[in-house]
Design a protein around this motif. Structure first.
Motif, mmCIF file in Angstrom:
data_model
loop_
_atom_site.group_PDB
_atom_site.id
_atom_site.type_symbol
_atom_site.label_atom_id
_atom_site.label_comp_id
_atom_site.label_asym_id
_atom_site.label_seq_id
_atom_site.Cartn_x
_atom_site.Cartn_y
_atom_site.Cartn_z
ATOM 1 N N ARG A 1 0.826 -1.291 -0.097
ATOM 2 C CA ARG A 1 -0.123 -0.116 -0.175
ATOM 3 C C ARG A 1 0.994 1.123 0.231
ATOM 4 N N LEU A 2 0.825 2.076 -1.112
ATOM 5 C CA LEU A 2 1.331 3.353 -1.193
ATOM 6 C C LEU A 2 0.987 4.230 -0.668
ATOM 7 N N SER A 3 -0.375 4.471 -0.708
ATOM 8 C CA SER A 3 -1.053 5.708 -0.133
ATOM 9 C C SER A 3 -2.519 5.043 -0.161
ATOM 10 N N LYS A 4 -3.359 5.829 0.602
ATOM 11 C CA LYS A 4 -4.877 5.573 0.680
ATOM 12 C C LYS A 4 -5.383 5.481 -0.845
ATOM 13 N N HIS A 5 -4.730 5.904 -1.886
ATOM 14 C CA HIS A 5 -5.196 5.864 -3.154
ATOM 15 C C HIS A 5 -4.723 4.694 -4.047
ATOM 16 N N LEU A 6 -3.636 4.414 -3.655
ATOM 17 C CA LEU A 6 -2.825 3.346 -4.549
ATOM 18 C C LEU A 6 -2.126 2.278 -3.854
ATOM 19 N N SER A 7 -2.176 1.048 -4.518
ATOM 20 C CA SER A 7 -1.429 -0.277 -4.040
ATOM 21 C C SER A 7 -0.905 -1.008 -5.301
ATOM 22 N N VAL A 8 -0.037 -1.900 -4.865
ATOM 23 C CA VAL A 8 0.541 -2.668 -5.944
ATOM 24 C C VAL A 8 0.969 -4.053 -5.264
ATOM 25 N N THR A 9 0.343 -5.037 -6.260
ATOM 26 C CA THR A 9 0.688 -6.368 -5.826
ATOM 27 C C THR A 9 1.418 -7.004 -7.006
ATOM 28 N N PRO A 10 2.739 -7.851 -6.501
ATOM 29 C CA PRO A 10 3.431 -8.477 -7.489
ATOM 30 C C PRO A 10 2.971 -9.876 -7.667
ATOM 31 N N TYR B 1 18.640 -14.180 -14.208
ATOM 32 C CA TYR B 1 19.330 -13.254 -13.257
ATOM 33 C C TYR B 1 18.108 -12.851 -12.018
ATOM 34 N N SER B 2 17.025 -13.102 -12.339
ATOM 35 C CA SER B 2 16.100 -12.731 -11.548
ATOM 36 C C SER B 2 14.707 -13.313 -11.668
ATOM 37 N N GLU B 3 13.856 -13.391 -10.512
ATOM 38 C CA GLU B 3 12.636 -14.136 -10.939
ATOM 39 C C GLU B 3 11.778 -12.886 -11.748
ATOM 40 N N THR B 4 10.412 -13.031 -12.303
ATOM 41 C CA THR B 4 9.788 -12.354 -13.252
ATOM 42 C C THR B 4 8.444 -12.137 -12.697
ATOM 43 N N VAL B 5 7.947 -10.791 -12.659
ATOM 44 C CA VAL B 5 6.704 -10.690 -12.063
ATOM 45 C C VAL B 5 5.811 -9.966 -12.998
ATOM 46 N N GLY B 6 4.583 -9.755 -12.691
ATOM 47 C CA GLY B 6 3.694 -8.864 -13.370
ATOM 48 C C GLY B 6 2.989 -7.994 -12.273
ATOM 49 N N PHE B 7 2.190 -7.104 -12.395
ATOM 50 C CA PHE B 7 1.693 -6.161 -11.364
ATOM 51 C C PHE B 7 0.408 -6.006 -11.399
ATOM 52 N N VAL B 8 -0.368 -6.058 -10.472
ATOM 53 C CA VAL B 8 -1.659 -5.299 -10.441
ATOM 54 C C VAL B 8 -1.810 -4.031 -9.404
ATOM 55 N N ILE B 9 -2.021 -2.934 -10.105
ATOM 56 C CA ILE B 9 -2.191 -1.622 -9.658
ATOM 57 C C ILE B 9 -3.630 -1.426 -9.126
ATOM 58 N N ASP B 10 -3.822 -1.401 -8.055
ATOM 59 C CA ASP B 10 -5.212 -0.850 -7.609
ATOM 60 C C ASP B 10 -5.424 0.320 -7.063
ATOM 61 N N THR B 11 -6.622 1.144 -7.360
ATOM 62 C CA THR B 11 -7.073 2.339 -6.765
ATOM 63 C C THR B 11 -8.358 1.989 -6.175
ATOM 64 N N PRO B 12 -9.011 2.948 -5.348
ATOM 65 C CA PRO B 12 -10.368 2.636 -5.033
ATOM 66 C C PRO B 12 -11.645 2.377 -6.183
ATOM 67 N N LYS B 13 -11.166 2.770 -7.252
ATOM 68 C CA LYS B 13 -12.308 2.652 -8.532
ATOM 69 C C LYS B 13 -11.709 1.931 -9.448
ATOM 70 N N GLN B 14 -10.719 1.803 -9.905
ATOM 71 C CA GLN B 14 -10.042 1.067 -10.913
ATOM 72 C C GLN B 14 -8.831 0.365 -10.749
ATOM 73 N N SER B 15 -8.660 -0.566 -11.426
ATOM 74 C CA SER B 15 -7.372 -1.349 -11.157
ATOM 75 C C SER B 15 -6.783 -1.873 -12.844
ATOM 76 N N VAL B 16 -5.365 -2.012 -12.641
ATOM 77 C CA VAL B 16 -4.528 -2.358 -13.960
ATOM 78 C C VAL B 16 -3.616 -3.592 -13.680
ATOM 79 N N LEU B 17 -3.786 -4.476 -14.651
ATOM 80 C CA LEU B 17 -2.878 -5.776 -14.811
ATOM 81 C C LEU B 17 -1.747 -5.315 -15.804
ATOM 82 N N PHE B 18 -0.396 -5.463 -15.332
ATOM 83 C CA PHE B 18 0.529 -5.129 -16.191
ATOM 84 C C PHE B 18 1.501 -6.410 -16.163
ATOM 85 N N VAL B 19 1.620 -7.346 -17.342
ATOM 86 C CA VAL B 19 2.252 -8.439 -17.368
ATOM 87 C C VAL B 19 2.982 -8.149 -18.883
ATOM 88 N N PRO B 20 4.012 -7.251 -18.750
ATOM 89 C CA PRO B 20 4.914 -7.145 -20.203
ATOM 90 C C PRO B 20 5.510 -8.434 -20.691
#
Length: 320
Positions: free
Chosen positions: A175-184, A193-212
């Motif tokens: 949880r970055l703020s009351k408006h924004l959170s990010v989940t890997p 060299y590393s593991e790979t993740v995508g992210f779900v970016i959440d706000t109180p109204k909409q959310s975004v899936l980012f898997v490049p």
């Protein structure tokens, strides 16, 4: 109808479709905004050595490496997803879009998916030889943190406090703020060299899936128990790996063993989705060989006709 109502209607129309390419003014009441800073595969387009690419002559055909920015206007915060080799131009574009009165680079954090060049190499511009950033928060998974801490030139950036590594845990929400959170979410990919993740970016109204970057949707379900269709159902926007259109785009190469979901396959896989679900899907991370990077190509027209979208550099949406 009052001018205020007209402005709000304009905002809603902008939020419905990323293709509108409309930059939201702050008086439109957008609290959290998403901006697409790049949509190409790691090396961008045109790619080095590919001198016949029309983008060398026509800058409008240029695509920067895949990256998103999230802007919280109320708290005056900006977050970057991926530090690409194009980060200099991407930050310039973000600054032209909106900047706050804060020390450079004016970022509250950078989230990295993995250790392939198009996703982390831009960190070098925050280092001693360039910007000389001060304790820029970089959010990383454990192997990525180990890689950056123990390999040059990145370890120097850690020692000089140019960057401050913030640990992430699979499926643990930050949880970055009351408006924004990010989940890997861990995804299957080449993890030299590393593991790979995508992210779900959440706000109180909409959310975004980012898997490049992902090897395949089937492997995601088999190895991690996650169905991409379920993820799409839970979010409002889904930016997904579309590196290649099909297996025929690189002459003389057998692409059948190449990783990454093919757009042609996804068009069939997702054909059963309802129109509102299809509208969420934004194809991203397009290789320079992918004909879908050109809006006037037959492939792009087919994608649009079937209800999906190819994301474009500069697209934006109001998330809250």
């Amino acid at each position: 109808m009052s001018s205020r109502v007209l402005v709000l209607l304009a905002t809603l129309l902008t939020c419905i479709c990323l293709e509108c390419h409309v930059v939201l003014a702050q008086d439109t009441q957008c609290t959290v905004e998403l901006v697409v800073l790049g949509t190409a595969q790691d090396a961008g387009a045109p790619q080095i050595g590919n001198n016949n690419d029309p983008a060398w002559q026509d800058p409008a055909k240029k695509r920067l490496a895949s990256s998103l920015a999230i802007i919280d206007y109320e708290l005056e915060q900006r977050y970057l997803f991926e530090a690409t080799p194009d980060v200099r131009e991407q930050l310039y574009r973000l600054d032209k879009h909106i900047t706050f009165d804060k020390p450079k680079p004016g970022l509250n954090g950078v989230f990295l998916t993995h250790a392939h060049i198009g996703h982390y190499a831009g960190l070098m511009f925050f280092g001693h030889e360039s910007m000389g950033a001060k304790e820029l928060a970089v959010y990383v998974m454990p192997r990525m943190a180990e890689f950056l801490s123990n390999n040059g030139p990145w370890d120097q950036m850690v020692r000089y406090d140019n960057i401050s590594l913030n640990p992430l845990t699979d499926q643990k929400t930050n949880r970055l703020s009351k408006h924004l959170s990010v989940t890997p979410y861990l995804v299957p990919h080449r993890d030299e060299y590393s593991e790979t993740v995508g992210f779900v970016i959440d706000t109180p109204k909409q959310s975004v899936l980012f898997v490049p970057d992902i090897d395949s949707w089937d492997e995601w379900e088999q190895e991690f128990g996650i169905r991409v269709e379920d993820m799409i159902d839970q979010v409002d926007w889904a930016f997904v790996d579309a590196t290649f259109y099909d297996n025929n785009e690189i002459p003389g190469r057998d692409m059948s063993s190449f990783p990454h979901p093919r757009i042609a396959h996804m068009l069939k896989r997702f054909e059963h989705l309802k129109p509102k679900q299809k509208e969420k899907i934004q194809f991203i991370h397009l290789n320079h060989t992918n004909p879908a990077r050109f809006p006037d190509s037959d492939q792009s027209k087919r994608i649009n006709a079937l209800g999906f979208q190819v994301a474009s550099d500069g697209d934006n949406a109001c998330l809250m």
